[in-house]
Enzyme design. Structure first.
Site, PDB file in Angstrom:
ATOM      1  N   LEU A  58      61.095  37.359  30.141  1.00 59.49           N
ATOM      2  CA  LEU A  58      61.526  38.736  29.846  1.00 59.49           C
ATOM      3  C   LEU A  58      61.706  38.976  28.345  1.00 59.49           C
ATOM      4  O   LEU A  58      61.979  38.049  27.590  1.00 59.49           O
ATOM      5  CB  LEU A  58      62.828  39.004  30.609  1.00 59.49           C
ATOM      6  CG  LEU A  58      62.641  38.995  32.141  1.00 59.49           C
ATOM      7  CD1 LEU A  58      63.967  38.842  32.861  1.00 59.49           C
ATOM      8  CD2 LEU A  58      61.901  40.238  32.606  1.00 59.49           C
ATOM      9  N   PRO A  59      61.582  40.268  27.932  1.00 51.81           N
ATOM     10  CA  PRO A  59      61.470  40.560  26.497  1.00 51.81           C
ATOM     11  C   PRO A  59      62.773  40.667  25.707  1.00 51.81           C
ATOM     12  O   PRO A  59      62.723  40.641  24.486  1.00 51.81           O
ATOM     13  CB  PRO A  59      60.751  41.917  26.486  1.00 51.81           C
ATOM     14  CG  PRO A  59      61.134  42.560  27.777  1.00 51.81           C
ATOM     15  CD  PRO A  59      61.320  41.451  28.764  1.00 51.81           C
ATOM     16  N   THR A  79      62.755  33.364  25.487  1.00 51.83           N
ATOM     17  CA  THR A  79      63.524  32.842  24.351  1.00 51.83           C
ATOM     18  C   THR A  79      64.791  33.680  24.256  1.00 51.83           C
ATOM     19  O   THR A  79      64.728  34.885  23.976  1.00 51.83           O
ATOM     20  CB  THR A  79      62.717  32.969  23.050  1.00 51.83           C
ATOM     21  OG1 THR A  79      61.446  32.340  23.245  1.00 51.83           O
ATOM     22  CG2 THR A  79      63.443  32.310  21.892  1.00 51.83           C
ATOM     23  N   LYS A 121      63.800  25.595  20.745  1.00 52.18           N
ATOM     24  CA  LYS A 121      62.803  26.678  20.616  1.00 52.18           C
ATOM     25  C   LYS A 121      63.063  27.533  19.359  1.00 52.18           C
ATOM     26  O   LYS A 121      62.127  27.943  18.666  1.00 52.18           O
ATOM     27  CB  LYS A 121      62.853  27.528  21.890  1.00 52.18           C
ATOM     28  CG  LYS A 121      62.205  28.885  21.812  1.00 52.18           C
ATOM     29  CD  LYS A 121      60.698  28.845  21.772  1.00 52.18           C
ATOM     30  CE  LYS A 121      60.151  30.267  21.643  1.00 52.18           C
ATOM     31  NZ  LYS A 121      58.722  30.307  21.448  1.00 52.18           N
ATOM     32  N   LYS A 178      63.711  39.272  17.054  1.00 53.28           N
ATOM     33  CA  LYS A 178      64.749  38.740  17.967  1.00 53.28           C
ATOM     34  C   LYS A 178      64.956  37.246  17.728  1.00 53.28           C
ATOM     35  O   LYS A 178      66.084  36.776  17.577  1.00 53.28           O
ATOM     36  CB  LYS A 178      64.323  38.984  19.426  1.00 53.28           C
ATOM     37  CG  LYS A 178      65.012  38.075  20.450  1.00 53.28           C
ATOM     38  CD  LYS A 178      64.529  38.323  21.880  1.00 53.28           C
ATOM     39  CE  LYS A 178      63.169  37.801  22.257  1.00 53.28           C
ATOM     40  NZ  LYS A 178      63.027  36.372  22.459  1.00 53.28           N
TER      41      LYS A 178
HETATM   42  P1  NAD Z   1      56.152  41.190  27.116  1.00 47.79           P
HETATM   43  O1  NAD Z   1      56.928  42.346  26.605  1.00 47.79           O
HETATM   44  O2  NAD Z   1      54.674  41.155  26.951  1.00 47.79           O
HETATM   45  O3  NAD Z   1      56.449  40.996  28.693  1.00 47.79           O
HETATM   46  C1  NAD Z   1      57.684  41.229  29.289  1.00 47.79           C
HETATM   47  C2  NAD Z   1      57.439  41.711  30.727  1.00 47.79           C
HETATM   48  O4  NAD Z   1      58.711  41.953  31.326  1.00 47.79           O
HETATM   49  C3  NAD Z   1      56.650  43.027  30.799  1.00 47.79           C
HETATM   50  O5  NAD Z   1      55.600  42.906  31.727  1.00 47.79           O
HETATM   51  C4  NAD Z   1      57.702  44.041  31.256  1.00 47.79           C
HETATM   52  O6  NAD Z   1      57.148  45.093  32.027  1.00 47.79           O
HETATM   53  C5  NAD Z   1      58.613  43.161  32.087  1.00 47.79           C
HETATM   54  N1  NAD Z   1      59.960  43.714  32.261  1.00 47.79           N
HETATM   55  C6  NAD Z   1      60.702  44.420  31.392  1.00 47.79           C
HETATM   56  N2  NAD Z   1      61.887  44.751  31.941  1.00 47.79           N
HETATM   57  C7  NAD Z   1      61.880  44.236  33.202  1.00 47.79           C
HETATM   58  C8  NAD Z   1      62.823  44.232  34.273  1.00 47.79           C
HETATM   59  N3  NAD Z   1      64.015  44.827  34.156  1.00 47.79           N
HETATM   60  N4  NAD Z   1      62.488  43.612  35.413  1.00 47.79           N
HETATM   61  C9  NAD Z   1      61.272  43.006  35.540  1.00 47.79           C
HETATM   62  N5  NAD Z   1      60.339  42.977  34.575  1.00 47.79           N
HETATM   63  C10 NAD Z   1      60.644  43.579  33.422  1.00 47.79           C
HETATM   64  O7  NAD Z   1      56.839  39.889  26.470  1.00 47.79           O
HETATM   65  P2  NAD Z   1      56.162  38.443  26.272  1.00 47.79           P
HETATM   66  O8  NAD Z   1      55.428  38.419  24.987  1.00 47.79           O
HETATM   67  O9  NAD Z   1      55.483  38.046  27.534  1.00 47.79           O
HETATM   68  O10 NAD Z   1      57.484  37.570  26.057  1.00 47.79           O
HETATM   69  C11 NAD Z   1      58.357  37.211  27.119  1.00 47.79           C
HETATM   70  C12 NAD Z   1      59.311  36.136  26.611  1.00 47.79           C
HETATM   71  O11 NAD Z   1      58.552  34.996  26.178  1.00 47.79           O
HETATM   72  C13 NAD Z   1      60.159  36.565  25.392  1.00 47.79           C
HETATM   73  O12 NAD Z   1      61.418  35.981  25.473  1.00 47.79           O
HETATM   74  C14 NAD Z   1      59.391  35.991  24.222  1.00 47.79           C
HETATM   75  O13 NAD Z   1      60.230  35.775  23.098  1.00 47.79           O
HETATM   76  C15 NAD Z   1      58.862  34.712  24.816  1.00 47.79           C
HETATM   77  N6  NAD Z   1      57.641  34.176  24.185  1.00 47.79           N
HETATM   78  C16 NAD Z   1      56.580  35.001  23.866  1.00 47.79           C
HETATM   79  C17 NAD Z   1      55.437  34.452  23.276  1.00 47.79           C
HETATM   80  C18 NAD Z   1      54.224  35.305  22.902  1.00 47.79           C
HETATM   81  O14 NAD Z   1      53.364  34.804  22.152  1.00 47.79           O
HETATM   82  N7  NAD Z   1      54.100  36.536  23.384  1.00 47.79           N
HETATM   83  C19 NAD Z   1      55.370  33.081  23.019  1.00 47.79           C
HETATM   84  C20 NAD Z   1      56.439  32.275  23.392  1.00 47.79           C
HETATM   85  C21 NAD Z   1      57.576  32.835  23.967  1.00 47.79           C
END
Ligand code: NAD
Length: 298
Positions: A64-65, A94, A169, A238
């Site tokens: 989740l974001p 994260t 992390k 973040k």
């Molecule tokens: P993202 O915004 O692409 O995806 C988040 C998903 O959560 C979306 O599909 C959104 O619709 C969904 N969402 C939002 N609110 C919700 C709710 N209440 N219930 C259910 N679903 C909900 O984010 P991301 O890039 O996939 O990142 C997710 C996590 O992974 C974050 O903590 C980020 O820091 C971490 N992360 C991201 C990356 C990257 O390269 N993108 C790499 C490592 C770690």
């Protein structure tokens, strides 16, 4: 195994797809219907809320974001704690260790085990299954879900205390944030001096300045000007904020992190929360009066 997966975004999308392809039975939930439809087309079951997921399976993963959304999904009105089957919560997001400790306590009171499981390696790593997968929590529980986590990449056990994998992390992402910030400034300086930015990356990557900004982020997103790396600006900000908070909690002096954090905050103000994190290069370009694009091939 039967797994619930909540948050099917840039990371959760490909990670959940890999679980289905590896033969796991998935129940998914996301607030975006189109994200769920993709997984359902691959054979996953759709749930109507986190509570619904938690009433159908014992093991629930989240990606989740934001911290607020994470907390709402765990303990909100229709959160995981309202489900009656969940026994194990694996958070791939994260969040930093403060939040991890808080959710672990809430869940422990309901006999739900938390495994912290932040990942590193970007969308490409999520797609290929080459992520660094950092875990903390009860070791026997981690071992039980190891086969599922190995679908994502290389699994590391960081310790039994809640939040340890999150500290790991944040250390990693602080370095990634610093590499991007410092590489942007280094390459802007070179371009101003008349150097070609593509040549600069080639030289740095054959030398001692090499880091993931010069090996991947510049070649893939900055030099071609696509700015589509797949990690949101708000997510990087973040993570840097979380690192600064974590360092403060532990009383660690962080002069470099403060300077890096300030540049990322400016980049988010200028480019917007929804921009790609590689757009930090645009902020550096604007201040330096240069453009760091690859020369068009004749
Ligand atoms: P993202 O915004 O692409 O995806 C988040 C998903 O959560 C979306 O599909 C959104 O619709 C969904 N969402 C939002 N609110 C919700 C709710 N209440 N219930 C259910 N679903 C909900 O984010 P991301 O890039 O996939 O990142 C997710 C996590 O992974 C974050 O903590 C980020 O820091 C971490 N992360 C991201 C990356 C990257 O390269 N993108 C790499 C490592 C770690």
């Amino acid at each position: 195994m039967e797994i619930g997966f909540i948050g099917l975004g840039n990371m959760g999308g490909p990670m959940s797809r890999r679980l289905v392809e590896a033969g796991h039975k998935l129940t998914v939930f996301d607030t975006r219907k189109e994200a769920m439809d993709k997984l359902v087309a691959l054979g996953a079951q759709a749930a109507s809320s986190p509570a619904d997921v938690a009433s159908r399976v014992e093991t629930v993963m989240t990606s989740l974001p934001s911290l607020d959304i994470g907390m709402k999904v765990v303990n909100g009105e229709n959160g995981l704690t309202r489900g009656n089957r969940i026994a194990r919560y694996i958070d791939l997001s994260t969040t930093g260790s403060r939040a991890a400790v808080k959710t672990a306590e809430i869940l422990k009171a309901r006999n739900i085990v938390q495994i912290d499981c932040p990942v590193s390696g970007g969308v490409g790593g999520a797609e290929k299954g080459t992520l660094a997968v950092m875990t903390s929590g009860p070791k026997d529980e981690v071992e039980q879900v190891r086969p599922a986590l190995e679908v994502f990449g290389k699994v590391f056990y960081c310790g039994d205390k809640p939040g340890m994998a999150q500290s790991m992390k944040l250390a990693n992402n602080f370095l990634s944030a610093t590499g991007m910030a410092a590489s942007s400034e280094a390459i802007a300086m070179g371009v101003k001096a008349g150097l070609d930015p593509s040549l600069m990356c080639d030289v740095i990557n054959a030398g001692s300045g090499m880091n993931t900004a010069t090996t991947q982020k510049f070649p893939r997103s900055v030099l071609p000007g696509t700015f589509d790396y797949g990690f949101g600006m708000a997510l990087m900000v973040k993570d840097v904020r979380l690192f600064l908070a974590e360092a403060e909690d532990y009383g660690i002096p962080v002069e470099v992190a403060k300077a890096v954090g300030s540049l990322w905050e400016t980049a988010m103000k200028e480019n917007g929360e929804q921009s790609d994190f590689t757009e930090l290069a645009k902020t550096v370009e604007k201040r330096a009066g240069v453009t760091m694009r690859a020369a068009k091939k004749a």
